[in-house]
Design a protein around this motif. Structure first.
Motif, short mmCIF file in Angstrom:
data_model
loop_
_atom_site.label_atom_id
_atom_site.label_comp_id
_atom_site.label_asym_id
_atom_site.label_seq_id
_atom_site.Cartn_x
_atom_site.Cartn_y
_atom_site.Cartn_z
N GLU A 69 -105.94 4.09 -13.43
CA GLU A 69 -105.94 2.64 -13.64
C GLU A 69 -106.67 2.26 -14.92
OE1 GLU A 69 -107.36 0.49 -10.18
OE2 GLU A 69 -107.61 -1.27 -11.50
N THR A 70 -107.83 2.86 -15.12
CA THR A 70 -108.58 2.59 -16.35
C THR A 70 -107.77 2.95 -17.58
OG1 THR A 70 -110.62 3.11 -15.18
CG2 THR A 70 -110.72 3.13 -17.60
N ARG A 71 -107.15 4.15 -17.48
CA ARG A 71 -106.36 4.60 -18.62
C ARG A 71 -105.21 3.63 -18.91
NH1 ARG A 71 -106.10 9.57 -20.51
NH2 ARG A 71 -103.86 9.76 -20.20
N HIS A 72 -104.56 3.18 -17.87
CA HIS A 72 -103.44 2.28 -18.04
C HIS A 72 -103.88 0.94 -18.64
CE1 HIS A 72 -99.36 0.92 -17.37
NE2 HIS A 72 -99.86 -0.22 -16.86
N ASP B 252 -96.23 7.93 -21.92
CA ASP B 252 -97.10 6.75 -21.77
C ASP B 252 -96.43 5.52 -22.38
OD1 ASP B 252 -99.75 7.92 -20.83
OD2 ASP B 252 -99.38 9.11 -22.64
N MET B 253 -95.87 5.73 -23.56
CA MET B 253 -95.27 4.59 -24.27
C MET B 253 -94.08 4.04 -23.48
SD MET B 253 -97.14 4.02 -26.88
CE MET B 253 -96.14 2.73 -27.60
N LEU B 254 -93.25 4.94 -22.95
CA LEU B 254 -92.08 4.47 -22.22
C LEU B 254 -92.50 3.65 -21.01
CD1 LEU B 254 -89.75 7.60 -22.33
CD2 LEU B 254 -89.49 5.46 -23.58
N ASP B 255 -93.49 4.13 -20.29
CA ASP B 255 -93.92 3.38 -19.10
C ASP B 255 -94.52 2.03 -19.48
OD1 ASP B 255 -93.09 4.96 -16.94
OD2 ASP B 255 -94.74 6.36 -17.27
N LEU B 256 -95.27 2.02 -20.59
CA LEU B 256 -95.83 0.75 -21.06
C LEU B 256 -94.71 -0.23 -21.43
CD1 LEU B 256 -98.59 -0.58 -22.13
CD2 LEU B 256 -97.80 0.15 -24.38
N ALA C 204 -91.59 -0.25 -20.50
CA ALA C 204 -90.72 -0.66 -19.39
C ALA C 204 -91.18 -2.01 -18.83
CB ALA C 204 -90.74 0.40 -18.29
N ASP C 205 -92.49 -2.26 -18.90
CA ASP C 205 -93.04 -3.51 -18.36
C ASP C 205 -93.25 -4.57 -19.43
OD1 ASP C 205 -93.17 -2.65 -15.70
OD2 ASP C 205 -95.06 -1.60 -16.08
N ASP C 206 -92.95 -4.24 -20.68
CA ASP C 206 -93.21 -5.20 -21.76
C ASP C 206 -92.09 -6.24 -21.81
OD1 ASP C 206 -93.96 -6.51 -24.08
OD2 ASP C 206 -93.03 -5.01 -25.39
N CYS D 176 -86.35 8.90 -16.58
CA CYS D 176 -85.60 8.62 -15.34
C CYS D 176 -86.04 7.28 -14.74
CB CYS D 176 -85.79 9.75 -14.33
SG CYS D 176 -85.02 11.31 -14.84
N ARG D 177 -87.31 6.94 -14.91
CA ARG D 177 -87.81 5.65 -14.39
C ARG D 177 -87.38 4.49 -15.29
NH1 ARG D 177 -92.60 8.76 -13.69
NH2 ARG D 177 -93.42 8.06 -15.69
N VAL D 178 -87.45 4.70 -16.61
CA VAL D 178 -87.35 3.58 -17.55
C VAL D 178 -85.91 3.23 -17.91
CG1 VAL D 178 -87.92 2.86 -19.90
CG2 VAL D 178 -89.64 4.03 -18.49
N THR D 179 -85.07 4.25 -18.12
CA THR D 179 -83.73 3.94 -18.65
C THR D 179 -82.88 3.07 -17.72
OG1 THR D 179 -82.71 6.02 -17.91
CG2 THR D 179 -83.69 6.00 -20.13
N PRO D 180 -83.03 3.13 -16.40
CA PRO D 180 -82.25 2.18 -15.60
C PRO D 180 -82.65 0.73 -15.88
CG PRO D 180 -83.00 4.00 -14.23
CD PRO D 180 -83.71 4.12 -15.55
#
Lengths: 697, 697
Positions: B15-18, B213-217, B219-221, B245-249
């Motif tokens: 969580e801190t890292r995120h 990390d960037m993709l996950d960030l 995805a929510d931007d 697999c999480r982000v591209t959909p």
């Protein structure tokens, strides 16, 4: 001979035709037929795009005497004097009569925009044929029909129906496209690249003026420094090939050829031409010294680099890459190497020199990764350019005016060594424009981004290599035709012909009877292969008529019995042949393409090679370097060089065989097709194990 | 377990890292360490590019208290409050201490521009390792080192050292590049295309923040609608794959992967990463739902189309092409078909409808060649869009404002059918700008030229297909590891393991003695193959230890004698196996890639297949559709479908075998490598003729 004389009596002289080609594209006077004041009509648009034409502009109209200030006359006969160019903005069915009138009145050339000719079915094809006949007879030239025309910005001659094409600037690149739409596309692209055009012409159905005419015209055009060519289907391929061989040593030609996939039906609907197999035009263009690329974007970019700089003809070009940013440099290197372009390690002295100007641990072997350019940058570029293994230097740097002034940094390398330098950059529009202007003055082409810099390097290298191949081929005069061959060719006779041309085939005896077969077997080295030699059996192996590894008298008896059981008129006729040593198997075919003439096809043998279509084609006659180039184009070429314990192939023997097949086609126009399948190749040479010769009916 | 606990005690929470990742890229306060007034220094350039940052900007400098109006403090500890982002514009060797101080003071993240780390040798690698450890321990995030930073135009946060990047406009495309220079290149290219960026980040050595990390960030931007990705060498490939697999959909990703050729040495010098074989990252990206293209130009263009429109996930997409000019239309069709994208014949009702709006003889099946657009053009586009076989419509027209207003002509098709419409054009700059503005409002992407229109169609189709493949694969949970296998694997044991996973192998008997061999021979169907089964013989065929076609007792005796003569500890140990029926031979391999994890490689058997490198790789676990996709990627795939009288291959049996190999790797982490060579396949199924299993040392 009398037929020829009669024919030439109905034909205009080459000189008249050439002169009229010049009048068409450099007109001092233009008539628009179908001139109109209705803005929706082509005749109106033609007047608009020609409104800035500084020469004489008139209209031909049955009733009007003036349309928007352009004087109009009822017919060609009524014009005060013959015009150089007549633009026919009228329907297809009216064009033949108009063209005949134009020719009669001494017009140099006509341009027909309308469709409805060869591309639209039989009636249209007939109209088209009549137009062609008028041109052949009178020497008047015809651009089109079914095209968008041409633009020549330097003389403000905009013979086109698309408003806006007058924005395309004057430049030194000529565009020759079979499609009018592609012609305009390339023109706009070149304009965006800051190049403009010397002339841009769409040939459409190309009833009279074809690509070969255009190339010869442009070779002598002082405004044209390079030519962008677009091909769909070419009916007079051989003439184009020969024109390319003449023109490309003088001016670089870059080409796009449609037909990577099966688009035949739509293509026929477009210009009425069959596309044919794309590998033949690509081979003809390459052998003719042009560079073929895949897309119009690449075409525009490639020709704009070559219009500024060419490298000396040579088999392989060494490029140095100096990059201020490693990531783009990696992509550029990757693209160059993927295309087979040399990025040689710099000489030790060069490396030392450059290393001394950069922080330790920097990669300097080539590419040279300078990091953010410092004050030593110009000397680094100069050192790389001076390297004996370097023919040209590519430099990439993201725009950073505070640390790098590209024209100052690159000019010393260029002026001191005379070697080509190309700069690639990206940055804010204004900075890039300033950089471009500075480099233009210095004679250094500039492109945007790493991909295009790599493309520039690739086409410089390809152009240099294709010119070298062309010079190696020389201007070998075709051999005078030998005495024509007649009658059927069986395998034995086919191999005799090959032997006459220096292609080895195994020792063999053609035997008519069992006794002859036994005698032949006694003479030959064992084991042998026994093959049926019946004229009525086409597929020997499929018929069970090929028996391998016949070593003993018992083997022979069994083989002859087996073949005798195959139903044929000559059950005892067999070819007995010594078994060839192990090796790689190739296929060499000779074909006579209706458009491109004699071609040689070279491929790896075997079913997988066929499944992956692993073959290369060349336009005969070929040089040994051409054949080597074809072998290098095979995906499975690793098989030739001692792959996994296989014998190494004697490439010179393969070249000799392929060149000989080309010579056979040249000297025997009666041969429709020839195939050696397989050609067994190892370290010791090449042997034709089976051969087929087909005489034209 | 205690080791794990100890480890996590030394690690910051996810969580801190995120949270800190968000602070780094959306900072409200920034400190520049090494702030300088000397314009040649990075610290000065950082202040310049950040000069328009609306948040708090401070400097860290041992002596200065104010540089060009920016307040400076001697150390992090002296800052009035912790900053979200610290920019370290200082040499490599000073960075570790600065990063430690930053973390201590509660900084969210640091960005290090300097090189001199992992890419430069052992000392640098050690510094880099220390930086990584600080991040893991404290949760502070690190961008770099050895990169150009990031730009976020919407918040005017220009954390970069290249003047001019502040001209890149705000948009909805995020750029994530392993190289800082490539990051800027893509940013400029997107700006030229009129797109701009939501964020553009160069990761450099990626010690802490990686692509996953960037993709996950992103995805929510909310500002990011599509992602452009550039990869060189990836050390944490599996994490990237899972992130994709999480982000591209949710958001389309387009990627360029360096390494089409051998550029390894230079690549290592760049970021210190090994590149590895490029086919694995390409497979991982594709299976993860991204679209891989070859060049940055294509990347920028492709992502700018996908940022506006995506097609529904489906196995095959049908595109309609409406073109005002046939020549460019031919090139577009050619490119689509070459890429395997469907241009289906329109339904008869659609053809009738369109034909009624065009002159006779016009080609309307698809593409639809309208000729110069007339008043019926909008209805033609609408009719094509409404066709049930059409998922999207590409429209090409050279700019002709007098006859075609693209936004008016295309909007009805889009609004009525909801289907994607993409427009391609070329023309005078001003006309094109007007057209672009009109279409943007209408939600219709526009591209320049036929090549880019084709590219747009291709990436729309690929994105849709990759999403379909992803959805078909589902979120199959990896099986729990099975009981670990130990000891050596010979062929017989390897085949047993394959049988356990449903892969057929021929009936066989492992025999320790001659008597056992004779008994086994009596039981099995003849002919059989006799293979040496000695643990000390690795290459059975090369040793002469494989005898085929053993049909009679005499054959068997000869075979056993021959094998017994091979020097080994167990001369009588043989595997006797029924001969498999004829078929095509494939190779299936399972490998454990250090970065990408378990991978399955599928290829055609035989030496030519090897010479042309005809194989495809997939990331395990695989779905049957994935395997089918791999088979479709083989150049020699025609061999699978009854080529030249060969048996047709049962593709479902191949899929089952390849999926099973993937499962074996997943359930047996102790297996380092597995290979079935060959897998004999015909209409009836697939049989493993030989197999190899290697247990991890």
């Amino acid at each position: 001979m009398s037929a020829d004389t009669g024919d030439s009596a109905r034909r205009a002289s080459t000189e008249t035709r050439h002169q009229n080609l010049g009048r068409l594209f450099n007109p001092r006077s233009i008539a628009v037929v179908g001139a109109s004041s209705d803005p929706a009509k082509a005749g109106s648009q033609a007047l608009s795009t020609l409104s800035r034409f500084p020469g004489t502009l008139v209209g031909v109209h049955p009733r009007e005497t003036d349309i928007r200030g352009v004087p109009c006359y009822p017919s060609f006969a009524d014009l005060p004097k013959p015009v150089d160019l007549a633009v026919l903005a009228i329907p297809a069915k009216a064009c033949v009569a108009a063209a005949a009138d134009a020719a009669e009145s001494g017009v140099g050339g006509v341009f027909i925009v309308s469709g409805g000719f060869g591309e639209s079915g039989e009636d249209g094809a007939r109209l088209q044929e009549e137009l062609g006949e008028i041109c052949r007879r009178t020497g008047m030239r015809l651009l089109g029909p079914n095209t968008s025309g041409f633009v020549k910005p330097s003389t403000r001659c905009i013979a086109s129906f698309v408003p806006g094409v007058d924005t395309i600037g004057a430049g030194h690149i000529a565009v020759v496209a079979q499609s009018g739409g592609v012609n305009l596309s390339i023109g706009y692209m070149l304009d965006t690249l800051g190049e403009g055009v010397s002339i841009a012409a769409g040939l459409g159905n190309a009833v009279d003026i074809g690509t070969a005419d255009m190339l010869d015209l442009l070779a002598d055009d002082p405004d044209t420094k390079a030519i962008a060519l677009h091909l769909e289907g070419v009916t007079e391929g051989r003439a184009l090939y020969e024109a390319l061989c003449r023109v490309t040593p003088r001016k670089p030609v870059v080409a796009v050829v449609a037909g990577r996939s099966d688009i035949g039906e739509f293509a026929v609907s477009h210009t009425g031409n069959l596309m044919g197999s794309r590998d033949r035009p690509v081979a003809a263009l390459t052998q003719g010294g042009a560079v073929v690329v895949d897309t119009l974007d690449d075409l525009a970019q490639a020709v704009s680099v070559l219009a500024h700089r060419r490298l000396p003809a040579r088999p392989a070009t060494g490029l140095a890459l100096i990059t201020g940013q490693a990531g783009p440099g990696l992509l550029i290197t990757d693209a160059l190497k993927t295309a087979g372009v040399g990025v040689p390690e710099l000489a030790p002295a060069t490396v030392d020199d450059i290393q001394g100007r950069l922080p330790p641990m920097t990669f300097v072997k080539n590419p040279v990764d300078t990091g953010r350019p410092g004050p030593g940058f110009p000397d680094i570029v100069k050192a790389a350019a001076a390297d004996p293994g370097v023919d040209a230097v590519l430099v990439f740097g993201i725009s950073e005016p505070s640390v790098l002034n590209p024209s100052e940094a690159l000019t010393p390398a260029y002026t001191d060594t005379g070697k080509t330098v190309v700069f690639g950059t990206l940055g804010p529009d204004e900075d890039v424009a300033v950089t471009r202007a500075g480099l233009e003055e210095a004679g250094i082409p500039m492109v945007l981004g790493p991909d295009r810099l790599a493309l520039g390097g690739i086409v410089l290298a390809r152009d240099a290599r294709h010119q070298w191949l062309l010079s190696e081929r020389g201007s070998a005069q075709p051999e005078p035709p030998a005495a024509p061959l007649t009658g059927a060719f069986d395998e034995a006779r086919a191999k005799e012909l090959l032997r006459d041309y220096g292609i080895a085939a195994p020792q063999s005896r053609l035997c008519e009877t069992r006794a002859e077969a036994e005698a032949a077997f006694a003479e030959l080295s064992k084991p042998v292969v026994v093959k049926i030699a019946a004229a009525d059996i086409a597929h020997k192996t499929e018929a069970g008529g090929v028996v391998l590894d016949v070593a003993t008298d018992a083997d022979l008896a069994a083989a002859l019995n087996r073949i005798a059981a195959i139903p044929t008129a000559t059950p005892e006729r067999v070819l007995i042949e010594e078994m060839a040593p192990d090796g790689i198997e190739l296929i060499i075919g000779g074909i006579r393409d209706p458009s491109w003439g004699p071609c040689v096809v070279l491929g790896l043998g075997g079913i997988l090679a066929e499944a992956v279509s692993d073959s290369a084609v060349g336009i005969a006659p070929l040089s040994d370097m051409d054949v080597d180039n074809m072998l290098e184009g095979l995906r499975g070429k690793a098989l030739l060089d001692g792959f996994r314990g296989l014998p190494r192939a004697d490439r010179s023997a393969v070249s000799a065989a392929a060149m000989a097949v080309g010579r056979i086609l040249a000297e025997h126009p009666e041969i429709a097709e020839i195939e050696i399948n397989p050609l067994r190749v190892n370290e010791a040479g090449a042997v034709a194990l089976d051969a087929l010769v087909v005489i034209e009916d």
